[in-house]
Design an enzyme around this catalytic site. Structure first.
Site, PDB file in Angstrom:
ATOM      1  N   CYS A   8     -39.594-117.513 105.213  1.00  3.89           N
ATOM      2  CA  CYS A   8     -38.340-116.874 104.836  1.00  3.89           C
ATOM      3  C   CYS A   8     -38.482-115.358 104.681  1.00  3.89           C
ATOM      4  CB  CYS A   8     -37.824-117.484 103.532  1.00  3.89           C
ATOM      5  SG  CYS A   8     -36.051-117.218 103.278  1.00  3.89           S
ATOM      6  N   ASP A 125     -37.433-124.333  93.591  1.00  2.24           N
ATOM      7  CA  ASP A 125     -38.055-123.023  93.400  1.00  2.24           C
ATOM      8  C   ASP A 125     -38.676-122.920  92.010  1.00  2.24           C
ATOM      9  OD1 ASP A 125     -38.815-120.436  93.984  1.00  2.24           O
ATOM     10  OD2 ASP A 125     -36.813-119.787  94.591  1.00  2.24           O
TER      11      ASP A 125
END
Length: 204
Positions: A8, A125
């Site tokens: 990412c 996360d």
């Protein structure tokens, strides 16, 4: 089953080409406020370099629905990743656009389930999302086994193998862990991360 790997925060042609050549399953472009932010037009040029076999993901944080739809359409991404308090209606509206939906949730006391909001994938996360700081994956069950969920937060080429063996995710996501400096990717680290993530990993 092969571990799903997402790289990412990509911003350059070299970033994208390296991730694809390394064997990443998905590449992410950040459209929210971040050192890794990219504008939709620039992202569209990078998306055009990505083969159909690799999922292109746009990352959004607390943006209005119309803005997400507009940016997603302009950039040509095929998946939308949401970090924020969006409700089921928000996800349902985006689903009509044909995008793969990824819900990002921070690790906490409860165990999130993939699909609770109509998402196709769940990204789990760190307690402080985007911090790049590794967290204690071994404290408890972090997500439901067998679901399409990605482990994120503080992963690096050095620790991803151990993290995968402990948590047994469906996939992993990395951004700061493959950077030479904040917001600047290191091609060698991208390649090393993909290799390490899949080296004898024990999958759920």
């Amino acid at each position: 089953m092969t571990l799903f790997v997402k790289i990412c925060g990509l911003r350059t042609e070299q970033d994208v080409d390296t991730a694809v050549e390394a064997g990443a399953d998905a590449v992410g472009f950040v459209f929210s406020d971040s050192p890794r932010r990219i504008d939709p037009a620039a992202a569209a040029r990078l998306v055009a370099r990505v083969p159909e076999s690799v999922l292109t993901v746009g990352v959004f944080r607390r943006e209005p629905l119309d803005q997400v739809r507009s940016v997603a359409a302009e950039s040509g991404i095929r998946a939308v990743q949401l970090h924020g308090p969006e409700d089921r209606g928000y996800y349902a509206d985006l689903a009509t656009g044909g995008w793969t939906l990824i819900r990002a949730a921070a690790f906490g006391d409860s165990v999130p389930r993939c699909g609770e909001f109509g998402e196709d994938m769940l990204l789990l996360d760190a307690p402080v999302p985007g911090s790049g700081i590794a967290w204690d994956w071994s404290r408890k069950q972090v997500a439901a086994a067998g679901e399409r969920w990605l482990l994120a937060g503080g992963l690096t080429p050095e620790n991803v193998r151990g993290a995968v063996d402990v948590t047994r995710p469906w996939g992993v996501d990395v951004s700061s862990g493959v950077e030479a400096s904040r917001g600047v990717k290191n091609p060698a680290l991208i390649t090393a991360f993909v290799e390490a993530a899949r080296a004898g990993a024990v999958l759920g």
